[in-house]
Write an enzyme that holds these catalytic residues in place. Structure first.
Site, PDB file in Angstrom:
ATOM      1  N   LYS A  89      87.304-140.608  21.591  1.00 52.87           N
ATOM      2  CA  LYS A  89      89.307-140.501  21.017  1.00 52.87           C
ATOM      3  C   LYS A  89      89.425-139.402  21.551  1.00 52.87           C
ATOM      4  CE  LYS A  89      87.665-144.352  17.599  1.00 52.87           C
ATOM      5  NZ  LYS A  89      87.812-144.939  15.985  1.00 52.87           N
ATOM      6  N   ASP A 109      96.582-146.992  14.384  1.00 48.85           N
ATOM      7  CA  ASP A 109      94.631-147.962  13.733  1.00 48.85           C
ATOM      8  C   ASP A 109      95.263-148.836  13.804  1.00 48.85           C
ATOM      9  OD1 ASP A 109      92.274-147.644  14.766  1.00 48.85           O
ATOM     10  OD2 ASP A 109      91.352-146.204  12.423  1.00 48.85           O
ATOM     11  N   GLN A 151      89.416-141.824  10.776  1.00 50.88           N
ATOM     12  CA  GLN A 151      88.065-142.274  11.378  1.00 50.88           C
ATOM     13  C   GLN A 151      87.170-143.662   9.475  1.00 50.88           C
ATOM     14  OE1 GLN A 151      86.698-142.653  13.807  1.00 50.88           O
ATOM     15  NE2 GLN A 151      85.504-143.603  12.910  1.00 50.88           N
TER      16      GLN A 151
END
Ligand code: NAP
Length: 277
Positions: free
Chosen positions: A49, A116, A93
């Protein structure tokens, strides 16, 4: 259904918008990535990413925390990033480790930076069809369906998996698009029968080739979000390809779209922070 190709187009648009924001306002869209512990797969995902961010002209700020970080400590870090005007998007994450209250951590991210799409606020906005950031993988899957002119309206979509970041938001988005949605999970009896009744199959389980090719109805559209060691999806690709009208490969299907949506939403967040409506 080539997610890698569609992601290129999306990424080119993201890079253009990032450059425009910088040229006009001196603002570089910035994504904070937070990694807890030393799981090699998670570290790899974060690196991917960050690398893609750099390619598209976005800045990243990497925060690495020890495996034994507590929920309270992680929440403090996420609160600080939420209040930092130089950070536009926050990626935590996951998975974050058993001892951490993942929901509390996700919900420490302010919804305006939840690029996200993992907070309860984002989920609720998505489920009610209100403005907000969408969960990246399901949103990427919808973009793939749109690109290949698969209209979910009126069709029977079967989502296998009900995780908060994938199966559940996927089902909510498909329902918003007027699909008739069945959600299957580990307690579902006769998975094969449900899958065989689907016009659109979304596999989101994390079990290599759990979905057998012979289960797929002729002419169905198959989206494989699964990613298992050895580049294996949740669908038996060869068998399913014999029946499906369209299918995503692994790799090169859903994965690149997930990152593309994450970075597109980071630029959205930076634009909104720079030009509040
Ligand atoms: P997860 O949190 O482990 O959830 C897995 C889901 O599958 C659960 O809802 C579970 O049911 C269900 N399940 C497990 N065994 C099953 C079975 N035998 N039959 C039917 N359902 C079963 O996983 P996740 O985070 O959603 O990820 C799923 C997969 O997608 C993984 O391979 C992951 O690597 C991949 N993924 C890919 C991307 C991408 O960008 N490509 C992004 C995220 C995830 P219960 O709820 O009953 O336990």
């Amino acid at each position: 259904m080539r997610g890698d190709l569609l992601a290129r187009t999306t990424n080119a648009d993201t890079a253009r918008r990032a450059q425009e924001l910088f040229t006009a306002n001196g603002v570089r869209p910035t994504l904070a990535t937070v990694l807890v512990g030393d799981d090699p797969a998670s570290a790899t995902y974060v690196r991917m990413k960050e690398r893609r961010s750099a390619q598209l002209g976005l800045d990243t700020r990497h925060v690495e925390l020890a495996r034994e970080t507590t929920t309270a400590e992680l929440v403090d870090v996420l609160n600080a990033l939420s209040g930092d005007p130089e950070v536009h998007g926050i990626l935590l994450q996951h998975p974050v480790g058993q001892h951490i209250d993942e929901r509390a951590a996700f919900d420490a991210i302010t919804p305006t930076k939840d690029v996200d799409g993992v907070t309860s606020a984002s989920f609720s906005a998505m489920a009610f069809g209100e403005a907000g950031f969408e969960s990246c993988t399901p949103a990427g899957i919808l973009r793939l369906l749109d690109h290949y002119e698969v209209n979910p309206s009126g069709s029977h979509a079967v989502v296998v998996g009900r995780s908060p970041i994938l199966g559940k938001p996927m089902a909510a988005l498909l329902l918003q698009r007027d699909a008739t949605v069945t959600v299957c999970h580990s307690k579902t009896r006769d998975l094969a029968r449900h899958v065989a009744a689907a016009d659109i199959v979304i596999a989101a389980v994390g079990r290599p080739e759990l979905i057998r090719g012979e289960w797929i109805a002729h002419g169905a559209v198959v989206i494989d979000a699964g990613y298992n060691p050895g580049n294996v999806g949740d669908v038996d690709f060869v068998g399913a390809s014999r029946h499906a009208a369209m299918i995503t490969p692994v790799p090169g299907g859903v994965g690149p779209m997930t990152i593309a949506v994450l970075l597109a939403q980071t630029v959205d967040a930076a634009e909104r922070a720079t030009h509040p409506r």
